[in-house]
Design a protein around this motif. Structure first.
Motif, mmCIF file in Angstrom:
data_model
loop_
_atom_site.group_PDB
_atom_site.id
_atom_site.type_symbol
_atom_site.label_atom_id
_atom_site.label_comp_id
_atom_site.label_asym_id
_atom_site.label_seq_id
_atom_site.Cartn_x
_atom_site.Cartn_y
_atom_site.Cartn_z
ATOM 1 N N LEU A 22 26.381 -23.975 40.548
ATOM 2 C CA LEU A 22 25.869 -22.840 39.688
ATOM 3 C C LEU A 22 24.189 -22.791 39.948
ATOM 4 C CD1 LEU A 22 26.501 -20.716 37.247
ATOM 5 C CD2 LEU A 22 25.768 -22.625 35.718
ATOM 6 N N PRO A 23 23.882 -21.483 39.976
ATOM 7 C CA PRO A 23 22.227 -21.305 40.345
ATOM 8 C C PRO A 23 21.548 -22.035 39.077
ATOM 9 C CG PRO A 23 23.398 -19.441 41.100
ATOM 10 C CD PRO A 23 24.632 -20.120 40.374
ATOM 11 N N ARG A 24 20.474 -22.334 39.467
ATOM 12 C CA ARG A 24 19.435 -22.693 38.471
ATOM 13 C C ARG A 24 18.626 -21.652 37.728
ATOM 14 N NH1 ARG A 24 18.916 -28.119 37.860
ATOM 15 N NH2 ARG A 24 16.758 -27.923 37.088
ATOM 16 N N PHE A 25 18.986 -21.147 36.651
ATOM 17 C CA PHE A 25 18.186 -20.152 36.089
ATOM 18 C C PHE A 25 18.202 -20.193 34.702
ATOM 19 C CE2 PHE A 25 22.574 -18.974 35.891
ATOM 20 C CZ PHE A 25 22.765 -18.306 34.814
ATOM 21 N N SER A 26 17.434 -19.554 34.044
ATOM 22 C CA SER A 26 17.265 -19.547 32.518
ATOM 23 C C SER A 26 16.531 -17.818 32.120
ATOM 24 C CB SER A 26 16.227 -20.335 31.988
ATOM 25 O OG SER A 26 16.155 -20.240 30.549
ATOM 26 N N LEU A 27 17.462 -17.022 31.707
ATOM 27 C CA LEU A 27 16.768 -15.940 31.440
ATOM 28 C C LEU A 27 16.866 -15.650 29.953
ATOM 29 C CD1 LEU A 27 19.077 -13.941 34.080
ATOM 30 C CD2 LEU A 27 16.882 -15.059 34.755
ATOM 31 N N ASN A 28 15.573 -15.141 29.418
ATOM 32 C CA ASN A 28 15.775 -15.380 27.913
ATOM 33 C C ASN A 28 15.091 -13.963 27.413
ATOM 34 O OD1 ASN A 28 15.735 -18.347 27.371
ATOM 35 N ND2 ASN A 28 14.389 -18.219 29.129
ATOM 36 N N ASN A 29 15.375 -13.524 26.137
ATOM 37 C CA ASN A 29 15.028 -12.338 25.578
ATOM 38 C C ASN A 29 15.191 -11.090 26.493
ATOM 39 O OD1 ASN A 29 13.738 -13.638 23.239
ATOM 40 N ND2 ASN A 29 12.324 -14.478 24.697
ATOM 41 N N ILE A 30 16.570 -11.263 26.720
ATOM 42 C CA ILE A 30 16.892 -10.076 27.482
ATOM 43 C C ILE A 30 17.164 -8.648 26.801
ATOM 44 C CG2 ILE A 30 18.846 -9.027 29.221
ATOM 45 C CD1 ILE A 30 19.543 -12.189 29.676
ATOM 46 N N GLN A 31 16.516 -7.570 27.162
ATOM 47 C CA GLN A 31 16.453 -6.248 26.293
ATOM 48 C C GLN A 31 16.770 -5.211 27.299
ATOM 49 O OE1 GLN A 31 12.897 -6.654 23.550
ATOM 50 N NE2 GLN A 31 12.733 -8.312 25.181
ATOM 51 N N VAL A 32 17.767 -4.293 27.011
ATOM 52 C CA VAL A 32 18.017 -3.026 27.595
ATOM 53 C C VAL A 32 17.896 -1.833 26.467
ATOM 54 C CG1 VAL A 32 19.366 -1.789 28.995
ATOM 55 C CG2 VAL A 32 19.177 -4.062 29.497
ATOM 56 N N SER A 33 17.009 -0.865 26.715
ATOM 57 C CA SER A 33 16.889 0.187 25.725
ATOM 58 C C SER A 33 17.003 1.625 26.477
ATOM 59 C CB SER A 33 15.695 0.131 25.176
ATOM 60 O OG SER A 33 14.495 0.071 26.069
ATOM 61 N N ASP A 34 17.700 2.439 25.700
ATOM 62 C CA ASP A 34 17.605 3.734 25.909
ATOM 63 C C ASP A 34 18.563 4.027 27.526
ATOM 64 O OD1 ASP A 34 16.511 4.550 23.646
ATOM 65 O OD2 ASP A 34 14.385 4.306 24.709
ATOM 66 N N GLY A 35 19.666 3.318 27.590
ATOM 67 C CA GLY A 35 20.470 3.376 28.931
ATOM 68 C C GLY A 35 21.142 4.606 29.010
#
Length: 360
Positions: free
Chosen positions: A169-182
């Protein structure tokens, strides 16, 4: 005559002085010409790097990113602007647009993408982003008269890539993911209809495979308007809990899956004739005191009236009902705990009478 008394030698304390404090010695060292010159060079180098990040890196990144994306997608790519802030380790991309194969209409694009890189990426030997913010993403797809999507070339390219062995598994940390007006537009020229997903809002506290404790300020949520009908998944958080726990409920009621068959790659050997999906799932997010993130999935999913055929139309598999109950599982770590798996009315073959296998 009495002899003179011996002369007492007085101790000279002038040669012994108390030790100077460390900060005074540091100031004296920093005041030397050699150290001053070295600090001046470091300051000048930092200014040059900062100026390069502000003024030189953006046009270079813009040119390279446009060229690399254009080559990978075999489409015309344009980018409005790119800004880099070395002080906050942030990157902003404005106005990305990808044309379709004809070069006339836009197929993909977004208003703005903001990425805030964490300095802990180096310590964690992986990708750590403290915030991801995507504004106004746009996707426009067309189902052509031959039944193929206008991105079939990309789907075939990605699906035909040589398979490699299992990788960690790749080493990653994605935090506070926000998608708006898609927005997603799908034009079906075969059926003469158009499907639209608008006002899409999506947020997740984090997705992580690393023990990294970020400052989470986003609650899980999903909402959109699908062909004029509102769709929303409920999310709630516990801001005063030490783990900053939050959860997202995923509920579907008899979603007909066969409607998606026309949009699957034609090269796939199976055809989905019918099937209704219902789910009552809960996705939990939490961060332990040591920073280790946890993502837990639990609940149940039910599939009714599933019918699969071969590409020629020959019946392959029919299931009256398939029900899956999940105990607390960790999808990111690949740990699944199935409490119960129930199958009713399983038929393999062309018809129930001549079926080589039937489970009632």
């Amino acid at each position: 005559m009495l002899p003179a008394p011996p002369k007492v030698m007085e101790k000279d304390n002038s040669a012994i002085s108390p030790p100077r404090p460390w900060w005074l010695r540091a100031v004296q060292v920093l005041g030397t010409p050699r150290v001053k010159k070295g600090l001046a060079w470091l300051a000048a180098l930092w200014l040059v790097l900062a100026a390069s990040a502000y003024f030189i890196a953006p046009p270079l990144l813009k040119s390279m990113l446009s060229a690399q994306l254009g080559q990978a997608l075999a489409r015309e790519v344009s980018i409005g602007d790119i800004a880099v802030n070395p002080m906050t380790l942030s990157l902003r991309v404005d106005g990305l647009s990808v044309k379709d194969r004809t070069g006339r209409d836009e197929q993909f694009g977004f208003g703005q993408l903001y990425l805030n890189l964490s300095s802990f990426s180096v310590a964690q030997a992986g990708l750590v982003l403290d915030e991801i913010r995507l504004q106004a993403p746009r996707v426009r797809l067309t189902r052509l008269a031959d039944g193929q999507l206008d991105i079939s070339d990309l789907l075939e390219k990605w699906s035909s890539s040589p398979e490699k062995g299992p990788s960690p598994l790749p080493r990653f940390s994605l935090n506070n993911i926000q998608v708006s007006d898609g927005q997603l537009d799908l034009e079906d020229r075969v059926k003469g209809v158009r499907h639209t997903v608008s006002a899409l809002q999506f947020s997740l506290p984090f997705l992580s495979s690393l023990p990294y404790k970020a400052d989470v300020f986003v609650q899980p949520s999903f909402s959109a308007t699908v062909d004029g009908s509102a769709l929303a998944f409920k999310g709630q958080s516990k801001p005063f809990a030490p783990s900053h726990a939050s959860e997202l409920e995923l509920q579907l009621d008899k979603l007909e899956l066969s409607r998606f068959q026309p949009y699957l790659p034609a090269a796939w050997p199976l055809r989905l004739k019918s099937g209704q999906l219902s789910t009552t799932l809960k996705l939990d997010f939490a961060q332990q005191t040591n920073g280790t993130p946890t993502t837990r999935l639990s609940g149940s999913a039910q599939l009714e009236g599933l019918a699969l055929t071969e590409a020629s139309g020959t019946a392959l598999l029919d299931i009256d009902q398939l029900k899956l109950d999940l105990q607390t599982s960790d999808p990111l770590q690949g740990r699944w705990h199935i409490a119960q798996l129930g199958i009713q009315g399983l038929t393999v073959g062309q018809n129930p009478a001549s079926s080589p296998l039937r489970v009632g």
